[in-house]
Design a protein around this motif. Structure first.
Motif, PDB file in Angstrom:
ATOM      1  N   PRO A  37       0.882  -0.873   0.416  1.00 12.66           N
ATOM      2  CA  PRO A  37      -0.122   0.283  -0.041  1.00 12.66           C
ATOM      3  C   PRO A  37       1.063   1.472  -0.066  1.00 12.66           C
ATOM      4  O   PRO A  37       0.049   2.065  -0.251  1.00 12.66           O
ATOM      5  N   TYR A  38       1.962   1.437   0.737  1.00  8.55           N
ATOM      6  CA  TYR A  38       2.944   2.159   0.276  1.00  8.55           C
ATOM      7  C   TYR A  38       3.880   2.457  -0.870  1.00  8.55           C
ATOM      8  O   TYR A  38       3.396   3.730  -1.603  1.00  8.55           O
ATOM      9  N   TRP A  39       4.477   1.806  -1.319  1.00  9.49           N
ATOM     10  CA  TRP A  39       5.624   1.805  -2.128  1.00  9.49           C
ATOM     11  C   TRP A  39       4.346   2.027  -3.119  1.00  9.49           C
ATOM     12  O   TRP A  39       4.789   2.162  -3.816  1.00  9.49           O
ATOM     13  N   GLY A  40       3.501   1.040  -3.607  1.00  9.58           N
ATOM     14  CA  GLY A  40       2.568   1.328  -4.549  1.00  9.58           C
ATOM     15  C   GLY A  40       1.697   2.531  -4.810  1.00  9.58           C
ATOM     16  O   GLY A  40       1.657   2.958  -6.045  1.00  9.58           O
ATOM     17  N   GLY A  41       1.269   3.275  -3.629  1.00  7.52           N
ATOM     18  CA  GLY A  41       0.927   4.304  -3.172  1.00  7.52           C
ATOM     19  C   GLY A  41       1.706   5.636  -3.732  1.00  7.52           C
ATOM     20  O   GLY A  41       1.303   6.810  -4.594  1.00  7.52           O
ATOM     21  N   ILE A  42       3.197   5.552  -3.513  1.00  5.43           N
ATOM     22  CA  ILE A  42       4.189   6.865  -3.793  1.00  5.43           C
ATOM     23  C   ILE A  42       4.297   6.295  -5.299  1.00  5.43           C
ATOM     24  O   ILE A  42       4.526   7.962  -6.114  1.00  5.43           O
ATOM     25  N   SER A  43       4.445   5.265  -5.525  1.00  6.99           N
ATOM     26  CA  SER A  43       4.522   5.221  -7.311  1.00  6.99           C
ATOM     27  C   SER A  43       3.954   5.586  -8.178  1.00  6.99           C
ATOM     28  O   SER A  43       3.448   6.406  -9.170  1.00  6.99           O
ATOM     29  N   PHE A  44       1.940   5.838  -7.326  1.00  9.21           N
ATOM     30  CA  PHE A  44       1.655   5.779  -8.730  1.00  9.21           C
ATOM     31  C   PHE A  44       1.448   7.282  -8.147  1.00  9.21           C
ATOM     32  O   PHE A  44       1.023   7.846  -9.215  1.00  9.21           O
ATOM     33  N   ILE A  45       1.681   8.039  -7.321  1.00  8.98           N
ATOM     34  CA  ILE A  45       1.143   9.565  -7.164  1.00  8.98           C
ATOM     35  C   ILE A  45       2.597  10.264  -7.982  1.00  8.98           C
ATOM     36  O   ILE A  45       2.241  10.725  -8.533  1.00  8.98           O
ATOM     37  N   ILE A  46       3.411   9.586  -7.682  1.00  2.77           N
ATOM     38  CA  ILE A  46       4.380   9.927  -9.012  1.00  2.77           C
ATOM     39  C   ILE A  46       4.748   9.775 -10.173  1.00  2.77           C
ATOM     40  O   ILE A  46       4.894  10.803 -10.712  1.00  2.77           O
ATOM     41  N   ALA A  70       8.085   5.961 -15.369  1.00  2.93           N
ATOM     42  CA  ALA A  70       7.228   5.951 -14.045  1.00  2.93           C
ATOM     43  C   ALA A  70       5.613   5.192 -14.310  1.00  2.93           C
ATOM     44  O   ALA A  70       5.379   4.693 -13.290  1.00  2.93           O
ATOM     45  N   ASN A  71       5.328   4.891 -15.443  1.00  2.00           N
ATOM     46  CA  ASN A  71       4.323   5.126 -16.099  1.00  2.00           C
ATOM     47  C   ASN A  71       4.141   3.685 -15.919  1.00  2.00           C
ATOM     48  O   ASN A  71       2.554   2.266 -15.428  1.00  2.00           O
ATOM     49  N   ILE A  72       5.317   3.283 -16.705  1.00  2.00           N
ATOM     50  CA  ILE A  72       5.814   1.367 -16.723  1.00  2.00           C
ATOM     51  C   ILE A  72       5.841   1.045 -15.567  1.00  2.00           C
ATOM     52  O   ILE A  72       5.480  -0.102 -14.742  1.00  2.00           O
ATOM     53  N   VAL A  73       6.501   1.254 -14.915  1.00  2.00           N
ATOM     54  CA  VAL A  73       7.232   0.862 -13.178  1.00  2.00           C
ATOM     55  C   VAL A  73       5.253   0.851 -12.397  1.00  2.00           C
ATOM     56  O   VAL A  73       4.985  -0.435 -11.949  1.00  2.00           O
ATOM     57  N   SER A  74       4.623   1.428 -12.630  1.00  2.00           N
ATOM     58  CA  SER A  74       3.418   1.832 -11.612  1.00  2.00           C
ATOM     59  C   SER A  74       2.174   0.257 -12.232  1.00  2.00           C
ATOM     60  O   SER A  74       1.723   0.373 -11.370  1.00  2.00           O
ATOM     61  N   ALA A  75       2.396   0.071 -13.891  1.00  2.00           N
ATOM     62  CA  ALA A  75       1.821  -0.579 -14.376  1.00  2.00           C
ATOM     63  C   ALA A  75       2.518  -2.356 -13.236  1.00  2.00           C
ATOM     64  O   ALA A  75       1.643  -2.914 -13.727  1.00  2.00           O
ATOM     65  N   ILE A  76       4.135  -2.289 -13.276  1.00  2.00           N
ATOM     66  CA  ILE A  76       4.601  -2.968 -13.025  1.00  2.00           C
ATOM     67  C   ILE A  76       3.879  -3.152 -11.234  1.00  2.00           C
ATOM     68  O   ILE A  76       3.611  -4.307 -10.748  1.00  2.00           O
ATOM     69  N   PHE A  77       3.851  -2.081 -10.686  1.00  2.00           N
ATOM     70  CA  PHE A  77       3.595  -2.800  -9.254  1.00  2.00           C
ATOM     71  C   PHE A  77       1.916  -2.651  -8.815  1.00  2.00           C
ATOM     72  O   PHE A  77       1.982  -3.245  -7.986  1.00  2.00           O
ATOM     73  N   SER A  78       1.242  -2.548  -9.779  1.00  2.00           N
ATOM     74  CA  SER A  78       0.171  -2.481  -9.593  1.00  2.00           C
ATOM     75  C   SER A  78       0.019  -4.116 -10.156  1.00  2.00           C
ATOM     76  O   SER A  78      -1.351  -4.639  -9.510  1.00  2.00           O
ATOM     77  N   ALA A  79       0.670  -4.419 -10.830  1.00  2.00           N
ATOM     78  CA  ALA A  79      -0.017  -6.308 -11.203  1.00  2.00           C
ATOM     79  C   ALA A  79       0.898  -6.500 -10.443  1.00  2.00           C
ATOM     80  O   ALA A  79       0.152  -8.048 -10.107  1.00  2.00           O
ATOM     81  N   VAL A  80       2.103  -6.432  -9.427  1.00  2.00           N
ATOM     82  CA  VAL A  80       2.350  -7.393  -7.963  1.00  2.00           C
ATOM     83  C   VAL A  80       1.520  -6.773  -7.113  1.00  2.00           C
ATOM     84  O   VAL A  80       1.300  -7.967  -7.138  1.00  2.00           O
TER      85      VAL A  80
END
Length: 189
Positions: A37-46, A70-80
């Motif tokens: 919830p924290y690293w995903g949330g921070i990634s989505f905000i960035i 950043a959007n590619i990283v967010s896609a990976i983080f949200s899939a994880v």
């Protein structure tokens, strides 16, 4: 769509903070212990912020490439995150519930488990939404970066008259010193 990414990031951080109380109450949350919830949330905000900044002039390749990354990283983080939240559901559903065959209801042993399952369900929905939004934003970013690359290649391929490069065949070049020469000729007469 960028505002959605920023709001999803804020909701992840907020719901992650509420999930602390459920974990203390006996809920097992792999996603919480992993910090999703924290690293995903921070990634989505960035990624949402960088996408907003990439759309403001002057539009540079640095901003568009940063937004794309950043959007590619967010896609990976949200899939994880989706995988972690599905794991949370599978662990907690069988561990803290039992099925009463006479009344056809599931009962929970801990009061915090039902609320934690609800929070995990909301995080799951928002993670899925973030996955879709970040994939679409990544696709749009790839198209923008590709078009910027093609424009640069076209601009370099066409020689500009009056530059040090050789002029293309068939295009006459104006004489640069013709005016100076004609005024010198007229002044000498």
């Amino acid at each position: 769509m960028q505002a959605i990414q920023i709001l999803i990031g804020l909701l992840h951080i907020g719901f992650g903070s509420v999930l602390v109380t459920s974990v203390i109450g006996g809920h097992i949350s792999i996603s919480f212990w992993g910090g999703y919830p924290y690293w995903g949330g921070i990634s989505f905000i960035i990624s949402g912020t960088l996408t907003v900044l990439a759309q403001k002039p002057p539009i540079t390749s640095c901003k568009t490439n940063g937004s794309l990354g950043a959007n590619i990283v967010s896609a990976i983080f949200s899939a994880v995150g989706v995988i972690l939240l599905i794991t949370d559901f599978s662990i907690n559903w069988g561990r803290y519930s039992y099925f009463d065959s006479t009344s056809y209801y599931y009962y929970y042993y801990y009061s915090g488990v039902a609320s934690a399952m609800g929070i995990s369900a909301v995080l799951f929905l928002f993670s899925g939404l973030e996955l879709v939004v970040s994939i679409f934003s990544s696709h749009a970013g790839c198209q923008v970066v590709s078009s910027q690359t093609n424009q640069v290649a076209v601009a370099v391929a066409i020689p500009v008259p009056g530059t040090h490069g050789a002029p293309p065949m068939g295009i006459p070049q104006p004489a640069v010193n013709s005016l100076v020469y004609s005024s010198e000729v007229n002044s000498q007469q």
